[in-house]
Motif scaffolding. Sequence first.
Motif, mmCIF file in Angstrom:
data_model
loop_
_atom_site.group_PDB
_atom_site.id
_atom_site.type_symbol
_atom_site.label_atom_id
_atom_site.label_comp_id
_atom_site.label_asym_id
_atom_site.label_seq_id
_atom_site.Cartn_x
_atom_site.Cartn_y
_atom_site.Cartn_z
ATOM 1 N N VAL A 105 46.992 41.325 34.644
ATOM 2 C CA VAL A 105 48.166 41.809 33.905
ATOM 3 C C VAL A 105 48.597 43.180 34.408
ATOM 4 C CG1 VAL A 105 48.979 42.584 31.653
ATOM 5 C CG2 VAL A 105 47.663 40.465 31.838
ATOM 6 N N LEU A 106 47.621 44.029 34.743
ATOM 7 C CA LEU A 106 47.920 45.380 35.224
ATOM 8 C C LEU A 106 48.340 45.406 36.691
ATOM 9 C CD1 LEU A 106 45.039 47.425 33.539
ATOM 10 C CD2 LEU A 106 47.434 47.300 32.840
ATOM 11 N N GLY A 107 48.192 44.265 37.368
ATOM 12 C CA GLY A 107 48.586 44.190 38.764
ATOM 13 C C GLY A 107 47.682 44.986 39.692
ATOM 14 N N VAL A 108 46.373 44.929 39.437
ATOM 15 C CA VAL A 108 45.413 45.705 40.224
ATOM 16 C C VAL A 108 45.487 45.347 41.705
ATOM 17 C CG1 VAL A 108 42.957 46.079 40.638
ATOM 18 C CG2 VAL A 108 43.847 46.095 38.297
ATOM 19 N N ASN A 109 45.663 44.075 42.009
ATOM 20 C CA ASN A 109 45.653 43.624 43.410
ATOM 21 C C ASN A 109 46.974 43.867 44.146
ATOM 22 O OD1 ASN A 109 43.006 42.661 43.124
ATOM 23 N ND2 ASN A 109 43.743 40.700 42.300
ATOM 24 N N LYS A 110 47.947 44.441 43.447
ATOM 25 C CA LYS A 110 49.260 44.628 44.060
ATOM 26 C C LYS A 110 49.526 46.073 44.490
ATOM 27 C CE LYS A 110 51.210 40.878 41.277
ATOM 28 N NZ LYS A 110 52.233 40.502 40.261
ATOM 29 N N VAL A 111 48.503 46.928 44.352
ATOM 30 C CA VAL A 111 48.681 48.332 44.714
ATOM 31 C C VAL A 111 47.708 48.712 45.822
ATOM 32 C CG1 VAL A 111 49.531 49.004 42.441
ATOM 33 C CG2 VAL A 111 47.069 49.021 42.884
ATOM 34 N N ARG A 112 47.818 49.907 46.328
ATOM 35 C CA ARG A 112 46.959 50.373 47.403
ATOM 36 C C ARG A 112 45.493 50.374 46.980
ATOM 37 N NH1 ARG A 112 50.443 55.624 49.552
ATOM 38 N NH2 ARG A 112 52.307 54.444 50.236
ATOM 39 N N PRO A 113 44.581 50.177 47.947
ATOM 40 C CA PRO A 113 43.163 50.047 47.626
ATOM 41 C C PRO A 113 42.606 51.180 46.772
ATOM 42 C CG PRO A 113 43.543 49.436 49.898
ATOM 43 C CD PRO A 113 44.839 49.954 49.381
ATOM 44 N N SER A 167 40.596 49.800 33.781
ATOM 45 C CA SER A 167 40.778 48.544 33.064
ATOM 46 C C SER A 167 39.456 48.023 32.506
ATOM 47 C CB SER A 167 41.404 47.500 33.997
ATOM 48 O OG SER A 167 41.373 46.222 33.411
ATOM 49 N N ASP A 168 38.420 47.998 33.365
ATOM 50 C CA ASP A 168 37.126 47.434 32.963
ATOM 51 C C ASP A 168 36.371 48.333 31.990
ATOM 52 O OD1 ASP A 168 37.814 45.443 34.684
ATOM 53 O OD2 ASP A 168 36.375 45.972 36.246
ATOM 54 N N ALA A 169 36.473 49.663 32.203
ATOM 55 C CA ALA A 169 35.665 50.588 31.414
ATOM 56 C C ALA A 169 36.336 51.023 30.115
ATOM 57 C CB ALA A 169 35.333 51.829 32.248
ATOM 58 N N VAL A 170 37.657 51.107 30.097
ATOM 59 C CA VAL A 170 38.357 51.662 28.942
ATOM 60 C C VAL A 170 39.111 50.613 28.142
ATOM 61 C CG1 VAL A 170 40.066 53.358 28.178
ATOM 62 C CG2 VAL A 170 38.581 53.876 30.135
ATOM 63 N N ILE A 171 39.881 49.766 28.805
ATOM 64 C CA ILE A 171 40.705 48.796 28.092
ATOM 65 C C ILE A 171 39.898 47.577 27.645
ATOM 66 C CG2 ILE A 171 42.730 47.294 28.257
ATOM 67 C CD1 ILE A 171 43.916 49.249 30.253
ATOM 68 N N SER A 172 39.098 47.043 28.545
ATOM 69 C CA SER A 172 38.367 45.806 28.267
ATOM 70 C C SER A 172 37.465 45.875 27.039
ATOM 71 C CB SER A 172 37.557 45.389 29.493
ATOM 72 O OG SER A 172 38.411 45.049 30.564
ATOM 73 N N ALA A 181 44.037 50.899 43.399
ATOM 74 C CA ALA A 181 43.506 49.655 42.820
ATOM 75 C C ALA A 181 42.105 49.868 42.263
ATOM 76 C CB ALA A 181 43.499 48.554 43.870
ATOM 77 N N ASN A 182 41.274 50.598 42.998
ATOM 78 C CA ASN A 182 39.908 50.863 42.534
ATOM 79 C C ASN A 182 39.898 51.686 41.247
ATOM 80 O OD1 ASN A 182 38.697 49.466 44.635
ATOM 81 N ND2 ASN A 182 38.575 51.264 45.959
ATOM 82 N N LEU A 183 40.768 52.713 41.203
ATOM 83 C CA LEU A 183 40.864 53.531 39.990
ATOM 84 C C LEU A 183 41.380 52.714 38.813
ATOM 85 C CD1 LEU A 183 42.347 56.908 41.323
ATOM 86 C CD2 LEU A 183 39.999 56.457 40.604
ATOM 87 N N LEU A 184 42.400 51.910 39.065
ATOM 88 C CA LEU A 184 42.989 51.087 38.016
ATOM 89 C C LEU A 184 42.004 50.038 37.521
ATOM 90 C CD1 LEU A 184 45.660 50.856 36.509
ATOM 91 C CD2 LEU A 184 46.405 49.164 38.197
ATOM 92 N N LYS A 185 41.241 49.460 38.448
ATOM 93 C CA LYS A 185 40.229 48.469 38.073
ATOM 94 C C LYS A 185 39.151 49.104 37.195
ATOM 95 C CE LYS A 185 37.132 44.970 40.056
ATOM 96 N NZ LYS A 185 36.013 45.303 39.160
#
Length: 454
Positions: free
Chosen positions: A224-232, A242-247, A235-239
Amino acid sequence: MTNTNASWRSAFSVYAQPRVLGMILLGFSAGLPYSLVSSTLSAWLADEQISLSIIGYFSLVGIAYSIKVFWAPIIDRLHLPVLFKLLGMRRSWMLLSQTGIALGLLGISTIDAHLHLQHVAILAVCVAFCSATQDIAIDAYRIEAVIPKYQGAMAAMYVFGYRLALLAAGAGVLYIAEYFSWQSAYRFMACTMLVGIITTISISEPEHNTDTRTKAIEARIESVLGVNKVRPFIANLLKWFSDAVISPFVEFFQRNGKSAVSILMLIAVYKMSDMAMGVMAIPFYLDLGFSKKDIADISKVFGFFMTIIGTWLGGLLVVRFGIMRPLLLGAVLAALTNLLFAGLASSQPTLASLAWVISADNLSGGIAAASLIAYLSSLTNTAYTATQYALFSSLMTLPAKLVGSFSGNVAVTFGYDVFFIYSAIIGLPAIVLVLILMRSPLTLNPTNPENEAD
């Protein structure tokens, strides 16, 4: 009868488990710095003739304990270099924070408070931050170390160690300061943190699991956040975010469904009755005419042992009857014991009646505390233990503190007898919410198949 006796013997045996006994030492390590950056530090500053206004500002140091939820996700996900490979996730954070506490206390012990008060303040903030971090790591360890029905016993041992630390960091420091110096007292307390450090190194790391359902939730949120659509790098920061705070929050609401709101409401109001009453307890005893020595002897010393017995009994009841029934008992007793204070306010009090009421209050408070900690522990997913439990513990105290802040106004306007009836009434929502949740299925930690509420 034989089966009943066997069940009780099995319940008692939980206190002989090494991990349960080890919580005494971890509780001691957690409780030691708390007083040293709050009431004990205030006593030192007052003894050094520091102004009351400045001492009041030092109380802001304690904010670290209320906002620890903000960095709990880091402790859930960040692997510390070197230490993680040696100790694992939970113990590495525990050791790092304990070392920080010891060094901070040692630093404070070398400072002249009159000449370098700002340095004392900076180090106090550092100690409080490390202490709150240690709390997060120890809570996560405790939850992951044993199954939920043993969490009441773990809480009882933790409270026992914590209370012993409060005595050491309170009365113990005052004795050392009286006969030696404040610097010597803080230096000794820094060395005492070795209790926690040695325990952390000695215990074993609990399992830290992420189930397939949790991984699927994380993958959907990343999509949903489009992690795979941004620069590596982004993407790592967003991932990670997402996993640590939102999930953790999405997982909790998805797992508990319609009951999630009721659960959070229960957490917010469960201690409200107890904390509202607690704010006015000491002023109430003084207004009744009891001396400070009487209050210390009964509420602090005698009350200490009754609280320990209460938490021990609460842990035993959780093992024997599951989580929800002791949780209900704790909520009912918390409200009823406030009515005992109302009776004390409207009668001719004696030392015997004061001791009886305080004993009942501390005993019920211990049962409620052990049951609530077991309940909160059962609600966490071990993929996000630190984050979810930090959220619960913050939610558990902040609304109650807010309501407690109005306690003085109610007591002054309506009198102590009406105030204690009021404090009992505000405990009713907790009782109702427990009854509601008892009728709905409790969704426990999905990564542990042994979890059972009742």
